[in-house]
Design an enzyme around this catalytic site. Sequence first.
Site, PDB file in Angstrom:
ATOM      1  N   GLY A  14      13.460  50.313  25.784  1.00 38.53           N
ATOM      2  CA  GLY A  14      13.710  50.016  24.364  1.00 38.53           C
ATOM      3  C   GLY A  14      14.102  51.284  23.618  1.00 38.53           C
ATOM      4  NE  ARG A  75      12.795  47.081  28.314  1.00 35.55           N
ATOM      5  CZ  ARG A  75      12.767  46.727  27.009  1.00 35.55           C
ATOM      6  NH1 ARG A  75      13.506  45.747  26.582  1.00 35.55           N
ATOM      7  NH2 ARG A  75      11.973  47.356  26.159  1.00 35.55           N
ATOM      8  N   GLY A 105      10.123  55.095  28.275  1.00 28.87           N
ATOM      9  CA  GLY A 105       8.717  54.732  28.438  1.00 28.87           C
ATOM     10  C   GLY A 105       8.280  54.794  29.896  1.00 28.87           C
ATOM     11  CG  ASP A 106       5.338  52.020  31.084  1.00 27.75           C
ATOM     12  OD1 ASP A 106       6.424  51.586  30.649  1.00 27.75           O
ATOM     13  OD2 ASP A 106       4.297  51.344  31.101  1.00 27.75           O
ATOM     14  CB  THR A 129       8.253  53.698  23.774  1.00 31.81           C
ATOM     15  OG1 THR A 129       7.732  52.426  23.318  1.00 31.81           O
ATOM     16  CG2 THR A 129       7.071  54.525  24.245  1.00 31.81           C
ATOM     17  CG  ASP A 131       5.804  49.603  22.548  1.00 24.45           C
ATOM     18  OD1 ASP A 131       6.088  49.075  21.461  1.00 24.45           O
ATOM     19  OD2 ASP A 131       6.313  49.264  23.628  1.00 24.45           O
ATOM     20  CG  ASP A 133       3.291  51.773  25.604  1.00 22.87           C
ATOM     21  OD1 ASP A 133       4.119  52.696  25.497  1.00 22.87           O
ATOM     22  OD2 ASP A 133       3.595  50.671  26.083  1.00 22.87           O
ATOM     23  NE  ARG A 175       6.065  47.798  26.612  1.00 21.17           N
ATOM     24  CZ  ARG A 175       6.372  48.456  27.711  1.00 21.17           C
ATOM     25  NH1 ARG A 175       6.886  47.819  28.737  1.00 21.17           N
ATOM     26  NH2 ARG A 175       6.180  49.740  27.804  1.00 21.17           N
ATOM     27  CD  GLU A 191      -6.415  42.602   2.324  1.00 23.87           C
ATOM     28  OE1 GLU A 191      -5.332  42.284   2.839  1.00 23.87           O
ATOM     29  OE2 GLU A 191      -6.505  43.393   1.364  1.00 23.87           O
ATOM     30  CD  GLN A 257       7.621  45.556  14.375  1.00 24.49           C
ATOM     31  OE1 GLN A 257       6.486  45.966  14.568  1.00 24.49           O
ATOM     32  NE2 GLN A 257       8.045  44.398  14.843  1.00 24.49           N
TER      33      GLN A 257
END
Length: 327
Positions: A14, A75, A105-106, A129, A131, A133, A175, A191, A257
């Site tokens: 991504g 990808r 990413g990974d 990324t 994320d 992550d 993810r 909230e 995003q």
Amino acid sequence: MSEVKRIGVLTSGGDAPGMNACIRAVVKAAIGKGLKVFGIEDGYKGMIENRIKELSYIDVNNVIHLGGTILGTARSEAFKTREGREKAVANLKLHQIDALILIGGDGTFAGGMALTNEFDVPVIGLPGTIDNDIHGTDFTIGYDTCLNTVVEAVDKIRDTASSHHRVFFVEVMGRASGYIALNSAIASGAESVLIPETVTDIPLLAKEIKDQNKGIRSSIIIVAEGDDEGGAKEIMAKVKPYLEGYDLRYSILGHIQRGGSPSAFDRILATRMGVKAVELLVEGKKSLMIGQIGRDLVTHNILEGTTGTVPNDDSGIQLLESLLTKG
Ligand code: F6P
């Protein structure tokens, strides 16, 4: 190991804001050190299809502020096969590329490791990324910009939520990781937040919403797309039977995003990492990923960046819990 003279750079997986700032830093730092740099289009897919071209200073002029990636990304299923990787390496040889800088990413890092293990191609991985992550770094390139985008969107949703006295379930990406959800919830004053790292309890959520609505009559619930009870739409449906008389809506923020001009934080992170990656290759290092821990750039074996889910920040979870409206 022979001296590195010609390096390839690619973005894969991504896209993330700040990837262009990183490509720019790699190109400028490498040319400054007398190396040649080759941009590989659309990640491993372009490597297999020989879409590789030399990059000059001009190619990275005026890109630091652009979202997305000027190299393109993909990808690639073909790269997961040995045959695909053989083709990719043959193309690297064609351009006499001695080493690679991989931004992604990974999955991107795992692809790089396959090239090193099977064909002895030196690689350095940079975490890119939204994320956040990836093991071995506090921040990935693109995460900060994404957070700011989410917060801006949630602020807008709050305007309409409070005007109509509605409860909004806002779904964010990530993810299997709840980083975007947790920290956008803190920054937007949501909230409640539902993340994959904690178990979602629907009756408890309904009670929290009722407690919140005694005073303010509207609330924002941020839902991580990977939550164990589902996305915003599913969670809204599950909680609805407990909330008679409440006006509920959901909103999925989606790919906005991933876009937009990178924040100053992401530009600086990307630039530091890009320059460091070139330095490492020139020093003869390989199979490393770069991370930022606190203020410092660190290196780890690139395998570290491929080792599954990253635990979320407990202190952030506690912070939000301490702010919950209690009935
Ligand atoms: O990894 C980045 C990310 O945006 C995730 O947050 C999301 O789950 C996924 O990519 C979406 O992928 P695609 O753009 O292929 O739908």
